[in-house]
Design a protein around this motif. Sequence first.
Motif, PDB file in Angstrom:
ATOM      1  N   GLN A  32      10.546   0.105  -7.232  1.00 40.08           N
ATOM      2  CA  GLN A  32       9.833   1.606  -7.343  1.00 40.08           C
ATOM      3  C   GLN A  32      10.582   2.667  -6.953  1.00 40.08           C
ATOM      4  O   GLN A  32      10.215   3.964  -7.713  1.00 40.08           O
ATOM      5  CB  GLN A  32       8.789   1.161  -6.018  1.00 40.08           C
ATOM      6  N   HIS A 135      10.277  -8.889  -4.212  1.00 42.68           N
ATOM      7  CA  HIS A 135       9.625  -7.649  -3.552  1.00 42.68           C
ATOM      8  C   HIS A 135       8.447  -7.081  -5.033  1.00 42.68           C
ATOM      9  O   HIS A 135       8.587  -6.262  -5.515  1.00 42.68           O
ATOM     10  CB  HIS A 135      10.005  -6.295  -2.994  1.00 42.68           C
ATOM     11  N   TRP A 136       7.927  -8.483  -5.730  1.00 42.78           N
ATOM     12  CA  TRP A 136       7.095  -8.211  -6.560  1.00 42.78           C
ATOM     13  C   TRP A 136       7.293  -8.299  -7.957  1.00 42.78           C
ATOM     14  O   TRP A 136       6.920  -8.396  -9.370  1.00 42.78           O
ATOM     15  CB  TRP A 136       5.815  -6.966  -6.669  1.00 42.78           C
ATOM     16  N   ASN A 181       8.292 -10.115   0.467  1.00 44.95           N
ATOM     17  CA  ASN A 181       7.074  -9.345   0.782  1.00 44.95           C
ATOM     18  C   ASN A 181       5.994  -9.205   0.209  1.00 44.95           C
ATOM     19  O   ASN A 181       5.332  -9.591  -0.847  1.00 44.95           O
ATOM     20  CB  ASN A 181       7.855  -7.904   0.004  1.00 44.95           C
ATOM     21  N   GLU A 182       4.385  -9.478   1.166  1.00 46.20           N
ATOM     22  CA  GLU A 182       3.032  -9.323   0.702  1.00 46.20           C
ATOM     23  C   GLU A 182       3.573 -10.900  -0.421  1.00 46.20           C
ATOM     24  O   GLU A 182       2.378 -10.189  -0.867  1.00 46.20           O
ATOM     25  CB  GLU A 182       2.865  -8.019   1.131  1.00 46.20           C
ATOM     26  N   ASN A 253      -4.329  -5.697   7.235  1.00 46.65           N
ATOM     27  CA  ASN A 253      -4.667  -4.846   7.947  1.00 46.65           C
ATOM     28  C   ASN A 253      -6.215  -5.633   8.788  1.00 46.65           C
ATOM     29  O   ASN A 253      -6.503  -6.149   9.301  1.00 46.65           O
ATOM     30  CB  ASN A 253      -5.779  -3.584   6.837  1.00 46.65           C
ATOM     31  N   TYR A 325      -1.483  -1.201   7.458  1.00 43.83           N
ATOM     32  CA  TYR A 325      -1.574   0.485   6.944  1.00 43.83           C
ATOM     33  C   TYR A 325      -2.494   0.487   7.440  1.00 43.83           C
ATOM     34  O   TYR A 325      -2.479   2.312   7.890  1.00 43.83           O
ATOM     35  CB  TYR A 325      -1.432   0.438   5.032  1.00 43.83           C
ATOM     36  N   GLU A 396       6.398  -2.308   7.019  1.00 48.22           N
ATOM     37  CA  GLU A 396       6.442  -1.911   6.569  1.00 48.22           C
ATOM     38  C   GLU A 396       4.807  -0.458   7.126  1.00 48.22           C
ATOM     39  O   GLU A 396       4.341  -1.474   7.100  1.00 48.22           O
ATOM     40  CB  GLU A 396       6.276  -2.302   5.012  1.00 48.22           C
ATOM     41  N   TRP A 447       7.726   3.492   6.033  1.00 49.96           N
ATOM     42  CA  TRP A 447       6.827   3.162   4.328  1.00 49.96           C
ATOM     43  C   TRP A 447       6.412   4.579   3.790  1.00 49.96           C
ATOM     44  O   TRP A 447       5.516   4.868   4.129  1.00 49.96           O
ATOM     45  CB  TRP A 447       5.508   2.120   3.738  1.00 49.96           C
ATOM     46  N   GLU A 454       4.411   4.084  -7.847  1.00 49.34           N
ATOM     47  CA  GLU A 454       3.382   3.072  -6.652  1.00 49.34           C
ATOM     48  C   GLU A 454       2.844   2.811  -7.373  1.00 49.34           C
ATOM     49  O   GLU A 454       1.154   2.225  -8.505  1.00 49.34           O
ATOM     50  CB  GLU A 454       2.780   4.207  -5.767  1.00 49.34           C
ATOM     51  N   TRP A 455       3.352   1.542  -8.315  1.00 49.77           N
ATOM     52  CA  TRP A 455       3.087   0.364  -8.968  1.00 49.77           C
ATOM     53  C   TRP A 455       2.041   0.996  -9.937  1.00 49.77           C
ATOM     54  O   TRP A 455       2.496   1.653 -10.884  1.00 49.77           O
ATOM     55  CB  TRP A 455       2.406  -0.299  -7.547  1.00 49.77           C
TER      56      TRP A 455
HETATM   57  C1  PNW Z   1       2.912  -2.625  -0.104  1.00 47.86           C
HETATM   58  N1  PNW Z   1      -3.388  -3.057   1.151  1.00 47.86           N
HETATM   59  O1  PNW Z   1       1.265  -3.090  -0.761  1.00 47.86           O
HETATM   60  C2  PNW Z   1       3.874  -2.878  -0.610  1.00 47.86           C
HETATM   61  O2  PNW Z   1       4.037  -3.458   0.046  1.00 47.86           O
HETATM   62  C3  PNW Z   1       4.707  -0.969  -1.387  1.00 47.86           C
HETATM   63  O3  PNW Z   1       5.282  -1.927  -2.244  1.00 47.86           O
HETATM   64  C4  PNW Z   1       3.238  -0.571  -1.324  1.00 47.86           C
HETATM   65  O4  PNW Z   1       4.330   0.663  -2.168  1.00 47.86           O
HETATM   66  C5  PNW Z   1       2.719  -0.593  -0.322  1.00 47.86           C
HETATM   67  O5  PNW Z   1       2.372  -1.172   0.135  1.00 47.86           O
HETATM   68  C6  PNW Z   1       1.764   1.232  -0.852  1.00 47.86           C
HETATM   69  O6  PNW Z   1       0.661   1.011  -1.289  1.00 47.86           O
HETATM   70  C7  PNW Z   1      -0.186  -2.557  -0.655  1.00 47.86           C
HETATM   71  O7  PNW Z   1      -4.685  -3.071  -0.366  1.00 47.86           O
HETATM   72  C8  PNW Z   1      -0.895  -2.341  -1.386  1.00 47.86           C
HETATM   73  O8  PNW Z   1      -4.821  -3.077   2.309  1.00 47.86           O
HETATM   74  C9  PNW Z   1      -2.617  -2.755  -0.808  1.00 47.86           C
HETATM   75  C10 PNW Z   1      -2.087  -3.174   0.608  1.00 47.86           C
HETATM   76  C11 PNW Z   1      -1.469  -3.041   1.317  1.00 47.86           C
HETATM   77  C12 PNW Z   1      -0.596  -2.634   1.557  1.00 47.86           C
END
Ligand code: PNW
Length: 496
Positions: A32, A135-136, A181-182, A253, A325, A396, A447, A454-455
């Motif tokens: 990113q 991280h992806w 990561n995730e 979440n 988030y 994050e 974050w 942002e992907w």
């Molecule tokens: C994270 N959701 O991804 C990633 O770790 C980051 O790289 C990314 O930039 C950031 O959050 C913001 O999007 C997520 O849908 C993507 O709940 C989607 C979700 C949560 C985290």
Amino acid sequence: MVEFDFDNAPEAGLKGSLRKDFFWGYATAAPQIEGAWNVDGKGPSTWDVLAHTPGRVIDASTADDACRSYDFFREDVPLMKSYGVNAYRFSLSWSRIIPLGGKEDPVNEAGIKFYSDLIDELLEANITPFVTLFHWDVPQALEERYKSMLDPEQYVPDFVRYARMCFGRFGDRVKHWITYNEPGVYALAGYAGGAHAPNRSSDREKYEEGDTSTEPWIVGHTQLLSHAQVYHLYKADFAPTQHGTIGITLSGNWSEPYDASSPADQRAATRALEFEIAWFADPVHGTGDYPDAMRAQLGTRLPAFTAAEKKLVRGSSDFYGMNTYTAFFVRDKVPPGQPVPPEDHKGNLAWFDVNSVGVSRGAESDTEWLRTSPWGFAKLLRWVWDRYRVPIYVTENGTTARGEHVSAPPGGDVLNDVHRIEFFRAYVGEVAKAVQQGIDIRSYFGWTFLDNWEWAKGYTDRFGVTWVDFESEDKTRYPKRSAAFNREFFEHLIAH
Ligand code: PNW
């Protein structure tokens, strides 16, 4: 300059509530921010391929340059320092270090040198590095060779060798490691929904290959097994001399019943947490196996752990790495007794922004799924602590702000990001309150440091505490007011 007077604010009672050695700073991810996608020997990743495939990124952008952090890290570290941080979480690009990715493939010394220099620069500034191995961004060569994580037999040893290389080359200076990561977002966005790399899904109108009903569960399983192997490798071969910690970071979440008085909605909310969080957290931090609710819905499409694998995975993280988030209101999608489609990968849910009595989940951001819901964060911290009882590292947390992408600095008030300040004020406040209630929380990473790529949303979603002018040659950075806010807030919260 002191701008925010927390001693005469509702936060007065939170003063000094965070431990002296609390880590705070910002998190980023290599694809990113780095740019330099094909220089100094870096091999392509699956995300480079996605970005160069027409129609995959909403603003048709690539991350070829992104924030050019590869070129500007010697300016970025002092900027971060001026934000008052004591830690920085970033990820390594696997294909920068091993361009083809595999266990027999050559190592790229220029890539190693880049991260080594960055680590030195951070340490000189007294900023503690937290390093994420994955991280992806899978090396594209592994995707082409054997479909990467869909083939655990071949993938696991390749990931283990990459990890060993990183511990060997950076572990003398890096004491905080995160393997994945995730894993959940990676598996679902890349193999169920399909919008993320490697763009696999059952949706044949958009994607050529993939099977939403099986692949995300295989990919999740592969990440757990390779994570656990790397954890034990670190503990056996590196921790005795390097004395670091290592764990996994999970996304999650909060989910709240749409109708709080409905038992069915309460069950749906619990199931949501289990599909999203306990999918990985139960095997690693809890029972050692997938939650019953997942087995009930997915049957044999969800891989099974052997007894030996369970033993390997259970307890394989020194801490609970938490990315979070927002919060949602949920209830059943398909009514009880009717079959849930095999493509369902979230636990048969319908989502709502407003609950049955008209309460909103929070203020809108620029990102559809993301609203300011600190009440959910408080509940999530409690739920994770009660269920797993391991120290929590928030790795994050942050937000976009409505309309932020349309106006540009230095003019205008885009740098006065009140929405983001309110978000951090509320969420970081919940961290301090949770600590006062006895929950063991040891870090908070916002974050993110810079507006970035942002992907699949390209440059349209700005999550940074620093505005980046993507039109300019140098990707000029402009601090937003939230950076100053956080500096002063953590100064107030951390014990001296
Ligand atoms: C994270 N959701 O991804 C990633 O770790 C980051 O790289 C990314 O930039 C950031 O959050 C913001 O999007 C997520 O849908 C993507 O709940 C989607 C979700 C949560 C985290």
